[in-house]
Design a protein around this motif. Structure first.
Motif, PDB file in Angstrom:
ATOM      1  N   UNK A 145      74.072  -7.495   0.878  1.00  0.00           N
ATOM      2  CA  UNK A 145      72.887  -8.106   0.281  1.00  0.00           C
ATOM      3  C   UNK A 145      72.832  -9.574   0.691  1.00  0.00           C
ATOM      4  N   UNK A 146      71.644 -10.035   1.043  1.00  0.00           N
ATOM      5  CA  UNK A 146      71.431 -11.451   1.311  1.00  0.00           C
ATOM      6  C   UNK A 146      70.531 -12.013   0.215  1.00  0.00           C
ATOM      7  N   UNK A 147      70.964 -13.120  -0.401  1.00  0.00           N
ATOM      8  CA  UNK A 147      70.202 -13.727  -1.495  1.00  0.00           C
ATOM      9  C   UNK A 147      69.991 -15.207  -1.237  1.00  0.00           C
ATOM     10  N   UNK A 148      68.901 -15.725  -1.760  1.00  0.00           N
ATOM     11  CA  UNK A 148      68.552 -17.131  -1.555  1.00  0.00           C
ATOM     12  C   UNK A 148      69.133 -18.043  -2.639  1.00  0.00           C
ATOM     13  N   UNK A 149      70.129 -17.592  -3.324  1.00  0.00           N
ATOM     14  CA  UNK A 149      70.679 -18.243  -4.519  1.00  0.00           C
ATOM     15  C   UNK A 149      70.954 -19.731  -4.356  1.00  0.00           C
ATOM     16  N   UNK A 150      71.509 -20.121  -3.234  1.00  0.00           N
ATOM     17  CA  UNK A 150      71.966 -21.502  -3.073  1.00  0.00           C
ATOM     18  C   UNK A 150      70.963 -22.403  -2.359  1.00  0.00           C
ATOM     19  N   UNK A 151      69.770 -21.900  -2.092  1.00  0.00           N
ATOM     20  CA  UNK A 151      68.720 -22.771  -1.550  1.00  0.00           C
ATOM     21  C   UNK A 151      68.424 -23.876  -2.561  1.00  0.00           C
ATOM     22  N   UNK A 152      68.493 -25.106  -2.110  1.00  0.00           N
ATOM     23  CA  UNK A 152      68.255 -26.235  -2.994  1.00  0.00           C
ATOM     24  C   UNK A 152      69.503 -26.776  -3.651  1.00  0.00           C
ATOM     25  N   UNK A 153      70.641 -26.092  -3.460  1.00  0.00           N
ATOM     26  CA  UNK A 153      71.881 -26.497  -4.125  1.00  0.00           C
ATOM     27  C   UNK A 153      72.968 -26.947  -3.154  1.00  0.00           C
ATOM     28  N   UNK A 154      72.607 -27.139  -1.912  1.00  0.00           N
ATOM     29  CA  UNK A 154      73.554 -27.673  -0.941  1.00  0.00           C
ATOM     30  C   UNK A 154      73.002 -28.984  -0.393  1.00  0.00           C
ATOM     31  N   UNK A 155      73.873 -29.757   0.223  1.00  0.00           N
ATOM     32  CA  UNK A 155      73.442 -31.048   0.768  1.00  0.00           C
ATOM     33  C   UNK A 155      72.294 -30.860   1.752  1.00  0.00           C
ATOM     34  N   UNK A 156      72.371 -29.807   2.542  1.00  0.00           N
ATOM     35  CA  UNK A 156      71.363 -29.566   3.578  1.00  0.00           C
ATOM     36  C   UNK A 156      70.011 -29.166   3.000  1.00  0.00           C
ATOM     37  N   UNK A 157      70.024 -28.518   1.842  1.00  0.00           N
ATOM     38  CA  UNK A 157      68.771 -27.993   1.291  1.00  0.00           C
ATOM     39  C   UNK A 157      68.303 -28.730   0.039  1.00  0.00           C
ATOM     40  N   UNK A 158      69.004 -29.764  -0.346  1.00  0.00           N
ATOM     41  CA  UNK A 158      68.666 -30.493  -1.573  1.00  0.00           C
ATOM     42  C   UNK A 158      67.218 -30.978  -1.542  1.00  0.00           C
ATOM     43  N   UNK A 159      66.503 -30.766  -2.634  1.00  0.00           N
ATOM     44  CA  UNK A 159      65.138 -31.257  -2.752  1.00  0.00           C
ATOM     45  C   UNK A 159      64.066 -30.344  -2.200  1.00  0.00           C
ATOM     46  N   UNK A 160      64.450 -29.232  -1.596  1.00  0.00           N
ATOM     47  CA  UNK A 160      63.429 -28.343  -1.037  1.00  0.00           C
ATOM     48  C   UNK A 160      62.713 -27.584  -2.157  1.00  0.00           C
ATOM     49  N   UNK A 161      61.513 -27.126  -1.864  1.00  0.00           N
ATOM     50  CA  UNK A 161      60.739 -26.410  -2.870  1.00  0.00           C
ATOM     51  C   UNK A 161      61.277 -25.000  -3.070  1.00  0.00           C
ATOM     52  N   UNK A 162      61.194 -24.541  -4.290  1.00  0.00           N
ATOM     53  CA  UNK A 162      61.625 -23.206  -4.667  1.00  0.00           C
ATOM     54  C   UNK A 162      60.490 -22.513  -5.420  1.00  0.00           C
ATOM     55  N   UNK A 163      60.472 -21.208  -5.368  1.00  0.00           N
ATOM     56  CA  UNK A 163      61.351 -20.242  -4.707  1.00  0.00           C
ATOM     57  C   UNK A 163      61.275 -20.347  -3.175  1.00  0.00           C
ATOM     58  N   UNK A 164      62.331 -19.900  -2.516  1.00  0.00           N
ATOM     59  CA  UNK A 164      62.433 -20.025  -1.066  1.00  0.00           C
ATOM     60  C   UNK A 164      61.806 -18.808  -0.380  1.00  0.00           C
ATOM     61  N   UNK A 165      60.489 -18.718  -0.480  1.00  0.00           N
ATOM     62  CA  UNK A 165      59.799 -17.566   0.094  1.00  0.00           C
ATOM     63  C   UNK A 165      59.966 -17.488   1.610  1.00  0.00           C
ATOM     64  N   UNK A 166      60.050 -18.643   2.261  1.00  0.00           N
ATOM     65  CA  UNK A 166      60.212 -18.656   3.716  1.00  0.00           C
ATOM     66  C   UNK A 166      61.560 -18.071   4.130  1.00  0.00           C
ATOM     67  N   UNK A 167      62.595 -18.359   3.348  1.00  0.00           N
ATOM     68  CA  UNK A 167      63.916 -17.816   3.652  1.00  0.00           C
ATOM     69  C   UNK A 167      63.928 -16.308   3.407  1.00  0.00           C
ATOM     70  N   UNK A 168      63.279 -15.888   2.337  1.00  0.00           N
ATOM     71  CA  UNK A 168      63.154 -14.455   2.060  1.00  0.00           C
ATOM     72  C   UNK A 168      62.500 -13.753   3.247  1.00  0.00           C
ATOM     73  N   UNK A 169      61.416 -14.315   3.739  1.00  0.00           N
ATOM     74  CA  UNK A 169      60.696 -13.709   4.864  1.00  0.00           C
ATOM     75  C   UNK A 169      61.584 -13.608   6.098  1.00  0.00           C
ATOM     76  N   UNK A 170      62.383 -14.658   6.333  1.00  0.00           N
ATOM     77  CA  UNK A 170      63.282 -14.639   7.496  1.00  0.00           C
ATOM     78  C   UNK A 170      64.345 -13.561   7.335  1.00  0.00           C
ATOM     79  N   UNK A 171      64.911 -13.433   6.140  1.00  0.00           N
ATOM     80  CA  UNK A 171      65.938 -12.422   5.900  1.00  0.00           C
ATOM     81  C   UNK A 171      65.374 -11.010   5.998  1.00  0.00           C
ATOM     82  N   UNK A 172      64.111 -10.853   5.642  1.00  0.00           N
ATOM     83  CA  UNK A 172      63.510  -9.519   5.674  1.00  0.00           C
ATOM     84  C   UNK A 172      63.433  -8.952   7.084  1.00  0.00           C
TER      85      UNK A 172
END
Length: 229
Positions: A145-172
């Motif tokens: 399973x791939x989940x977007x759980x940590x989007x926005x919670x790492x240094x690289x993704x801090x401050x990004x908008x959530x939910x991470x629909x774009x990441x979901x689309x990429x994983x799909x």
């Protein structure tokens, strides 16, 4: 029917509480988990061995198990070592979620090591990811399973908008089971996640965090109180 088939199109309720909260009690969290089951939830996500044991006694739903523990000098805190993987498995979780960002883990284990340990324990491996790139790496390591759980919670993704629909689309596009987790506060957002390619959705704060809900309503009423003063 397989476990993943049973979760398709469903809601996973994250039943957790911050330390020190009045909700931070295994019996309380188990009751919330049972309420989620009775209302139609397909699974629950639970943190900590005491809570996992209590929830397991109250529900028949599949459990996504984690242990949150900070390690000085290391960023991962969600099921960050193989010892914690084993502890979650002992509690009977059918799915074990873990930090799959690729950042160094306290025990030196790799994502592949973690997935192998989870599979050896008879459970499915849920990769909590942060970036688009985390997905393919976790998939190659064998994550189920791939989940977007940590989007926005790492240094690289801090401050990004959530939910991470774009990441979901990429994983799909990776032909694997995809979960949208993080920032879903309204049913319409859950539906949009499904449209973006998520097979299931995790919602926690907006369902089980009473303190957050009270704060939202109290804040909305504050201007009215001021104008009537």
């Amino acid at each position: 029917m397989s476990l993943l088939d049973a979760l398709k199109g469903g809601l996973i309720v994250s039943v957790q509480a911050r330390g020190g909260s009045a909700l931070d009690d295994p019996a309380v969290l188990a009751a919330l988990a049972r309420a989620a089951q009775d209302a139609g939830g397909r699974a629950v996500r639970v943190a900590g061995t005491a809570n996992l044991d209590a929830v397991r006694r109250r529900v028949d739903l599949p459990i996504v198990g984690i242990i949150k523990r900070a390690y000085p000098g290391y960023a991962p805190y969600i099921t960050a070592t193989l010892n914690e993987v084993r502890d979650v498995l002992k509690c009977g979780a059918q799915i074990v979620a873990f930090d799959a960002t690729g950042r160094p883990r306290p025990d030196g284990s790799t994502t592949q090591d973690v997935v192998h340990a989870i599979h050896a324990g008879g459970a499915l491996a849920m990769a909590d990811c942060a970036t688009v790139a985390d997905g393919p790496a976790a998939r190659m390591a064998g994550a189920d399973i791939l989940a977007t759980t940590l989007c926005g919670y790492t240094e690289e993704t801090a401050g990004r908008s959530l939910p991470a629909f774009d990441v979901v689309a990429a994983y799909s596009e990776l032909e694997t089971f995809v979960i949208c987790e993080g920032g879903i506060h309204q049913p319409a957002q859950a539906a949009r996640a499904r449209e973006a390619g998520a097979h299931a959705v995790v919602v926690g704060t907006a369902i089980t965090n009473t303190e957050w809900l009270v704060q939202q309503y109290a804040a909305a009423l504050a201007p009215q109180r001021s104008s009537q003063a």
